[in-house]
Design a protein around this motif. Structure first.
Motif, PDB file in Angstrom:
ATOM      1  N   UNK A  33      35.080  66.974  25.170  1.00 40.55           N
ATOM      2  CA  UNK A  33      33.389  67.835  26.404  1.00 40.55           C
ATOM      3  C   UNK A  33      33.520  66.918  26.961  1.00 40.55           C
ATOM      4  N   UNK A  34      32.250  65.570  26.573  1.00 39.54           N
ATOM      5  CA  UNK A  34      31.761  65.337  28.100  1.00 39.54           C
ATOM      6  C   UNK A  34      32.697  64.068  28.668  1.00 39.54           C
ATOM      7  N   UNK A  35      34.035  63.892  28.142  1.00 36.58           N
ATOM      8  CA  UNK A  35      35.059  63.283  29.452  1.00 36.58           C
ATOM      9  C   UNK A  35      35.679  64.275  29.624  1.00 36.58           C
ATOM     10  N   UNK A  36      35.669  65.875  29.653  1.00 42.15           N
ATOM     11  CA  UNK A  36      36.220  67.368  30.207  1.00 42.15           C
ATOM     12  C   UNK A  36      35.507  67.586  31.687  1.00 42.15           C
ATOM     13  N   UNK A  37      34.130  67.544  30.621  1.00 40.19           N
ATOM     14  CA  UNK A  37      32.889  67.666  32.276  1.00 40.19           C
ATOM     15  C   UNK A  37      32.331  66.211  33.579  1.00 40.19           C
ATOM     16  N   UNK A  70      49.978  62.425  16.159  1.00 37.67           N
ATOM     17  CA  UNK A  70      50.486  62.088  16.826  1.00 37.67           C
ATOM     18  C   UNK A  70      48.775  62.338  18.259  1.00 37.67           C
ATOM     19  N   UNK A  71      48.723  60.720  18.153  1.00 41.76           N
ATOM     20  CA  UNK A  71      47.407  60.060  19.150  1.00 41.76           C
ATOM     21  C   UNK A  71      48.197  59.916  20.734  1.00 41.76           C
ATOM     22  N   UNK A  72      47.506  60.586  21.434  1.00 45.40           N
ATOM     23  CA  UNK A  72      47.959  60.498  22.614  1.00 45.40           C
ATOM     24  C   UNK A  72      46.492  60.064  23.572  1.00 45.40           C
ATOM     25  N   UNK A  73      46.994  58.675  24.575  1.00 50.62           N
ATOM     26  CA  UNK A  73      46.054  58.431  25.148  1.00 50.62           C
ATOM     27  C   UNK A  73      46.681  57.595  27.124  1.00 50.62           C
ATOM     28  N   UNK A  74      45.376  58.810  27.590  1.00 44.96           N
ATOM     29  CA  UNK A  74      45.848  58.319  29.380  1.00 44.96           C
ATOM     30  C   UNK A  74      45.900  56.215  29.870  1.00 44.96           C
ATOM     31  N   UNK A  75      46.232  56.709  30.267  1.00 42.58           N
ATOM     32  CA  UNK A  75      46.169  55.192  30.586  1.00 42.58           C
ATOM     33  C   UNK A  75      44.985  55.144  31.766  1.00 42.58           C
ATOM     34  N   UNK A  76      43.722  53.660  31.150  1.00 41.21           N
ATOM     35  CA  UNK A  76      42.688  53.348  31.193  1.00 41.21           C
ATOM     36  C   UNK A  76      42.484  52.868  32.821  1.00 41.21           C
ATOM     37  N   UNK A  77      42.108  53.029  33.307  1.00 41.33           N
ATOM     38  CA  UNK A  77      40.642  53.438  33.265  1.00 41.33           C
ATOM     39  C   UNK A  77      41.042  55.459  33.591  1.00 41.33           C
ATOM     40  N   UNK A  78      40.592  56.056  32.481  1.00 35.69           N
ATOM     41  CA  UNK A  78      40.191  57.505  32.269  1.00 35.69           C
ATOM     42  C   UNK A  78      39.837  58.130  34.868  1.00 35.69           C
ATOM     43  N   UNK A  79      40.709  58.526  34.774  1.00 33.70           N
ATOM     44  CA  UNK A  79      39.833  59.340  36.292  1.00 33.70           C
ATOM     45  C   UNK A  79      40.324  60.653  36.250  1.00 33.70           C
ATOM     46  N   UNK A  80      38.969  61.164  36.918  1.00 34.22           N
ATOM     47  CA  UNK A  80      39.356  62.744  37.661  1.00 34.22           C
ATOM     48  C   UNK A  80      40.672  63.420  37.799  1.00 34.22           C
ATOM     49  N   UNK A  81      40.838  64.539  38.829  1.00 38.93           N
ATOM     50  CA  UNK A  81      42.464  64.614  38.977  1.00 38.93           C
ATOM     51  C   UNK A  81      42.799  64.401  39.924  1.00 38.93           C
TER      52      UNK A  81
END
Length: 82
Positions: A33-37, A70-81
């Motif tokens: 929720x923290x990252x989503x918002x 199964x864990x999924x992780x976006x490339x860092x840094x994670x940014x907005x749309x």
């Protein structure tokens, strides 16, 4: 049936199947929720769809229908749309 992915794709925070902090899009991309918002503004960076609270699967059904490990992780840094 939802996969109930085990982590935030942005910060890698654990999101167990009973977490009230898990947010998903219609493709089941999963974020806390923290990252989503705060980071993503409620929009999935993968598909551009909105992020909503992920339903909780009743504990009694987790044995028959377990959550994904199964864990999924976006490339860092994670940014907005995009």
């Amino acid at each position: 049936m939802l996969k109930l992915k085990p982590n935030c794709e942005c910060c890698d925070r654990d999101l167990p199947p009973d977490s009230n902090e898990a947010m998903i899009c219609s493709f089941e991309c999963t974020f806390c929720a923290s990252c989503a918002t705060t980071v993503l503004g409620g929009i999935c960076p993968n598909c551009g769809g909105n992020l909503v609270p992920r339903p909780i699967r009743p504990t009694v059904l987790l044995q028959k229908y377990p959550a994904s490990s199964e864990r999924h992780l976006r490339p860092q840094p994670c940014t907005g749309p995009r």
